[in-house]
Motif scaffolding. Sequence first.
Motif, mmCIF file in Angstrom:
data_model
loop_
_atom_site.group_PDB
_atom_site.id
_atom_site.type_symbol
_atom_site.label_atom_id
_atom_site.label_comp_id
_atom_site.label_asym_id
_atom_site.label_seq_id
_atom_site.Cartn_x
_atom_site.Cartn_y
_atom_site.Cartn_z
ATOM 1 N N ARG A 155 -8.201 2.672 -10.544
ATOM 2 C CA ARG A 155 -8.559 1.429 -10.745
ATOM 3 C C ARG A 155 -6.952 0.686 -10.686
ATOM 4 O O ARG A 155 -6.985 -0.532 -10.370
ATOM 5 N N TYR A 156 -6.005 1.272 -11.317
ATOM 6 C CA TYR A 156 -4.735 0.386 -11.457
ATOM 7 C C TYR A 156 -3.973 0.710 -10.217
ATOM 8 O O TYR A 156 -2.882 -0.194 -10.296
ATOM 9 N N GLN A 157 -4.075 1.857 -9.524
ATOM 10 C CA GLN A 157 -3.335 1.633 -8.326
ATOM 11 C C GLN A 157 -1.665 1.701 -8.363
ATOM 12 O O GLN A 157 -1.138 0.812 -7.747
ATOM 13 N N LEU A 158 -1.152 2.152 -9.388
ATOM 14 C CA LEU A 158 0.312 1.973 -9.512
ATOM 15 C C LEU A 158 1.034 3.155 -8.503
ATOM 16 O O LEU A 158 2.229 2.746 -7.980
ATOM 17 N N MET A 159 0.495 4.125 -8.159
ATOM 18 C CA MET A 159 1.138 4.988 -7.199
ATOM 19 C C MET A 159 1.540 4.696 -6.072
ATOM 20 O O MET A 159 2.798 5.247 -5.219
ATOM 21 N N PRO A 160 0.863 3.875 -5.007
ATOM 22 C CA PRO A 160 1.217 3.377 -3.633
ATOM 23 C C PRO A 160 2.390 2.600 -3.829
ATOM 24 O O PRO A 160 3.548 2.934 -3.006
ATOM 25 N N ASP A 161 2.732 1.886 -4.770
ATOM 26 C CA ASP A 161 4.086 1.342 -4.671
ATOM 27 C C ASP A 161 5.092 2.045 -5.323
ATOM 28 O O ASP A 161 6.274 2.008 -4.855
ATOM 29 N N ILE A 162 4.728 2.934 -6.105
ATOM 30 C CA ILE A 162 5.835 3.865 -6.702
ATOM 31 C C ILE A 162 6.221 4.802 -5.449
ATOM 32 O O ILE A 162 7.599 5.079 -5.165
ATOM 33 N N LEU A 163 5.320 5.207 -4.750
ATOM 34 C CA LEU A 163 5.841 6.025 -3.596
ATOM 35 C C LEU A 163 6.447 5.190 -2.686
ATOM 36 O O LEU A 163 7.532 5.619 -1.794
ATOM 37 N N GLY A 164 6.090 4.042 -2.430
ATOM 38 C CA GLY A 164 6.949 3.167 -1.490
ATOM 39 C C GLY A 164 8.377 3.055 -1.869
ATOM 40 O O GLY A 164 9.233 2.743 -1.063
ATOM 41 N N ALA A 165 8.562 2.850 -3.091
ATOM 42 C CA ALA A 165 9.770 2.749 -3.592
ATOM 43 C C ALA A 165 10.424 3.939 -3.503
ATOM 44 O O ALA A 165 11.790 3.874 -3.067
ATOM 45 N N LEU A 166 10.234 5.200 -3.690
ATOM 46 C CA LEU A 166 10.775 6.412 -3.349
ATOM 47 C C LEU A 166 10.941 6.435 -1.921
ATOM 48 O O LEU A 166 12.144 7.028 -1.436
ATOM 49 N N ARG A 167 10.160 6.196 -1.008
ATOM 50 C CA ARG A 167 10.075 6.268 0.497
ATOM 51 C C ARG A 167 11.487 5.538 0.692
ATOM 52 O O ARG A 167 12.238 5.811 1.687
#
Length: 347
Positions: free
Chosen positions: A137-149
């Motif tokens: 529901r919250y979909q926090l991980m895609p943007d976190i992974l994008g930041a790490l990438r």
Amino acid sequence: MRWDNLRLTETNADDPVVPLFARDAVTRTFDTPEFRGMTFYEIHARSIINRVPAASRVPFEYTINPYRGCGHRCVYCFARNTHRYLDLDAGADFDSRIVVKVNAAELARRELAAPGWRRRHVAMGTNVDCYQRAEGRYQLMPDILGALRDAANPFSILTKGTLILRDLDLLAEAAEVTEVGVNVSVGFLDADAWRSVEPGTPDPRRRLEVCATLNERGIGCGVLMAPILPYLTDSPAELERTVKEIAEAGATHIAPIVLHLRPGAREWWLAWLSREHPRLVPRYLELYGRGAYAPRAYQGRIVEQVRGLAERYKVGTATARQRRRIGPPPPPAPPAAGPEPEQLTLL
């Protein structure tokens, strides 16, 4: 994250109660089957990259945890006691009152770009699962992974969640510029044990399918074979069945860990045990009567059994024929210079 300056709602300035959540926090409930009975506290954290205390028995120094509390509801979860820091209990509250750090990705991008940051390894899923159901529901991980990438910052993920496959492309992109490691947690395959002690998690075999898919995509994925439950999932037959299927999933390595019972988890586990397997309570008190960990002799015996099974089933050397096929096969690899080296890692 410091909780002593946070609260859920506006309160009177003379209110003696220690504030818990930020004044701009939002409390939500969702009337859907997967979230029924759960409360989500959407808060703005002050920081997101956490330094692990030096005394901790873990092989990493920094973590990102976008959630506190976990809908997986694993009875044995060692992180249960952390909910007490929030003035919540380590039992039902940990399972049903989930803190969501809605600004996690924004903070991650800012902190990864800070002048003093030196691209140190960041571990995720080490406290509670970053791919628990709430992430859908919250979909926090895609943007976190994008930041790490984008920062080319090395990271690793530990999960019981199949939702990680949603972010497969992001993981692959990150793996092109930095070190990416994934482990799925599968301590056993016994269906009755799984339904009883991990009621909010995907089936263990679905987690092994995640492992196979990640490896076929070129993202190295191992298996944390944890926890192995004394007198419940530690029989030679169950250990062999589990290791065999881990090998068939193409796991790069296997790390067996026997159940440990820290405060919070200990009380919740023993209460469950007294209801479901009362005859085992004396045996557990004998094993764990002196602390959180089973005796070294018992742990050593289990680790050696798993090590022998991993060698027999060639964990880390699985060929394409041994791996489960999920979807279309990966593109052919270039010819190898020699035989594939044997690899067995026990962390």
